[in-house]
Design an enzyme around this catalytic site. Structure first.
Site, mmCIF file in Angstrom:
data_model
loop_
_atom_site.group_PDB
_atom_site.id
_atom_site.type_symbol
_atom_site.label_atom_id
_atom_site.label_comp_id
_atom_site.label_asym_id
_atom_site.label_seq_id
_atom_site.Cartn_x
_atom_site.Cartn_y
_atom_site.Cartn_z
ATOM 1 N N LYS A 182 0.866 -1.189 0.000
ATOM 2 C CA LYS A 182 0.000 0.000 0.000
ATOM 3 C C LYS A 182 0.892 1.226 0.000
ATOM 4 C CE LYS A 182 -4.529 0.773 0.402
ATOM 5 N NZ LYS A 182 -5.572 -0.197 0.055
HETATM 6 N N1 GLU Z 1 -7.231 -0.151 -3.278
HETATM 7 C C1 GLU Z 1 -7.969 -1.348 -3.545
HETATM 8 C C2 GLU Z 1 -8.034 -2.224 -2.314
HETATM 9 O O1 GLU Z 1 -7.897 -1.761 -1.202
HETATM 10 C C3 GLU Z 1 -7.468 -2.084 -4.790
HETATM 11 C C4 GLU Z 1 -6.026 -2.475 -4.784
HETATM 12 C C5 GLU Z 1 -5.515 -3.002 -6.123
HETATM 13 O O2 GLU Z 1 -6.269 -3.099 -7.069
HETATM 14 O O3 GLU Z 1 -4.313 -3.305 -6.166
HETATM 15 O O4 GLU Z 1 -8.311 -3.389 -2.387
#
Ligand code: GLU
Length: 416
Positions: free
Chosen positions: A106
Site C-alpha cells: 500500500k
Molecule cells: N485499493 C484497492 C483495495 O484496497 C485495490 C487495490 C488493487 O487493485 O491493487 O483493495
C-alpha cells in the site's frame, strides 16, 4: 467520525488471534507481523502560487511470498505510515484469500487532494512516483487506485515510470484509463465483487432477496457503485451517507438521482428525495444489509450494538474494530469481512495485469463472469471453513489467507 485507535496495532492483533487459532510456529508469526519494506518519502511540490510545499508519503510492501506486492495508493489528509502498514497487510490476506498470485502493499500521501489544482495533483503524483521508483515495477510492486486516487492518477504514475525506463510500461499500475490498457469493469469492480458476496450470503443464510433494504455508508468509488448495483438488482436503498452528511427514506432512495445531486452540491446531504439523518444515527438505521464503504474504524464498541442489519458487508478496509466485532457476533450479525467483501477491486486489477501481459483485452461480460467466479469461490471456501472449524467469517477468512501465505513461505524457504 472514526474513533481514535491505532489501525496497525488492531491489524496485528487480528493476525495474532489467527496465529493462535492456527497454532503457527513463533518464527512465522514474527515474520508475518512485520512488513518487508517501508519507504518514507517527502514529496516536494511546486504549488500554483510558485512556493514549494512538502507532503509526507510512503510505500509499504508487507509480503511477496505468493507474488509481486500489490495494493493501492491513498491520498487523504489522515494518511500515516501505521495506517499504510495496516492496509498493506490487509492486501496480503485479500490477495491470498481471492487466490490471486500477489502479495500485499500500500502507499499513501498525507494530502487532501480536493484542495489541490489539477496541475498540483499531477506534480505531486509524478514526484511521489519518482521518490518510490526503485520500489515499484510490473514484476515487483504494482500500485492501483484507493481512496482519493483514480485512473488519471494511475496514468501519471505509469507515464512517469515509463519515462524513467525509456519505454511504455503499462504493467506498473492497474486501474488505468481504458485507452492506456485499463480493464473493462475495473472502476466498479470492488462494488460488484461486494454485491456478489452479499448474494452468496443471502443464499447460505436462506434469505429471500426480494424486498430487502440496504444502507450504504460512503458514496465514493465503492459506496456509489455499490448503491447503484444493489438498486439495479431491486434492493431498496433506505440510507446513504458521505463526509457531508446522511439521508434516509424508508420508501427508498434512487442513487442515480443522488449522484446528480452530488455532482452539483459535492455531498449527498440535502438530497431532496429523502430526509436528512444525523450521521451518528447512520449505523442504527433499520435495514437488512449494511455496507460501510468509506474509511476504517467507523463501527466501534460505541455504535455496534445499535446495528440492526442481518448482514454487514465490509466494502471499506478495516471498518470494524475488534471490540465491535465481538458485539456483532453476539448479536448474530453475519459479517462479510473486508478481505473477502472488497477483494473485487484487486481481482479485476489482476485481470488487468493479465490482459496487459497478454496484450489481449477481454469484454466487460468476461471480466464480470470471471470476477463472479472468483468472488463466489472465495466466499464459499471461507464459509465452509467457518462451518467446519466453528469460526466466524472474519476468523475463517483470516485463517485461510494466512495458511496460504505461510505455506508459500515454507515452500520457498529462508535465504540464505
Ligand atoms: N485499493 C484497492 C483495495 O484496497 C485495490 C487495490 C488493487 O487493485 O491493487 O483493495
Amino acid at each position: 467520525m472514526a474513533e481514535e485507535k491505532n489501525v496497525w496495532e488492531m491489524t496485528q492483533n487480528r493476525l495474532d488471534k489467527t496465529m493462535r487459532i492456527l497454532e503457527l510456529k513463533p518464527g512465522i508469526i514474527k515474520y508475518l507481523r512485520e512488513p518487508r519494506k517501508v519507504l518514507e518519502v517527502a514529496v516536494t511540490v511546486k504549488m500554483d502560487n510558485k512556493d514549494i510545499d512538502i507532503f509526507k508519503g510512503c510505500r509499504v510492501q508487507h509480503n511477496t511470498n505468493r507474488g509481486p506486492a500489490k495494493g493501492g495508493i491513498r491520498y487523504h489528509q489522515d494518511v500515516n505510515v501505521d495506517e499504510v502498514k495496516a492496509l498493506a497487510m490487509l492486501m496480503t490476506w485479500k490477495c491470498s484469500l481471492a487466490g490471486i498470485p500477489f502479495g500485499g502493499a500500500k502507499g499513501g500521501i498525507a494530502v487532501d487532494p480536493t484542495k489541490l489544482s489539477l496541475r498540483e495533483l499531477e506534480n505531486l503524483t509524478r514526484r511521489y512516483t519518482y521518490e518510490i521508483l526503485t520500489m515499484i515495477g510490473p514484476e515487483k510492486d504494482i500500485p492501483a487506485p484507493d481512496v482519493g486516487t483514480n485512473a488519471q492518477v494511475m496514468a501519471w504514475i505509469m507515464d512517469t515510470y515509463s519515462i524513467a525506463k525509456g519505454h511504455m510500461v503499462p504493467g506498473v499500475v492497474t486501474g488505468k484509463p481504458i485507452p492506456l490498457g485499463g480493464s473493462q469493469g475495473r472502476e466498479e469492480a470492488t462494488s460488484r465483487g461486494a454485491v456478489y458476496t452479499i448474494l452468496s450470503a443471502l443464499k447460505v443464510l436462506d434469505i429471500n432477496a426480494s424486498n430487502l433494504t440496504c444502507a450504504v455508508q460512503g458514496f465514493g468509488n465503492v459506496g456509489g457503485y455499490a448503491a447503484k448495483i444493489l438498486f439495479d438488482l431491486g434492493f431498496k436503498i433506505v440510507a446513504l451517507s458521505d463526509i457531508g452528511g446522511a439521508v434516509y427514506n424508508k420508501k427508498g432512495i434512487d442513487p442515480y438521482k443522488v449522484a446528480e445531486h452530488l455532482k452539483e452540491k459535492g455531498t449527498v446531504a440535502g438530497y431532496s428525495g429523502a430526509e436528512s439523518l444525523d450521521p451518528k444515527e447512520f449505523f442504527s438505521v433499520k435495514c437488512d444489509i449494511m455496507v460501510p464503504a468509506a474509511l476504517e474504524n467507523v463501527i466501534t464498541a460505541k455504535n455496534a450494538a445499535g446495528i440492526k442489519a442481518r448482514i454487514l458487508a465490509e466494502g471499506a478496509n478495516a471498518p470494524t474494530t475488534p471490540e465491535a466485532d465481538e458485539i456483532l457476533n453476539d448479536n448474530k450479525i453475519f459479517v462479510i469481512p473486508d478481505i473477502l467483501c472488497n477483494s473485487g477491486g484487486v481481482t479485476v486489477s489482476y485481470f488487468e495485469w493479465v490482459q496487459g501481459n497478454d496484450a489481449y483485452f477481454w469484454s466487460k461480460r468476461k471480466v464480470n463472469l470471471q470476477l463472479r467466479e472468483i468472488m463466489e469461490k472465495a466466499f464459499y471456501e471461507t464459509y465452509d471453513y467457518s462451518q467446519k472449524n466453528k469460526l466466524d467469517m472474519r476468523n475463517a477468512a483470516m485463517a485461510l489467507a494466512v495458511l496460504r501465505v505461510a505455506e508459500a513461505m515454507r515452500l520457498r524457504g529462508v535465504y540464505p
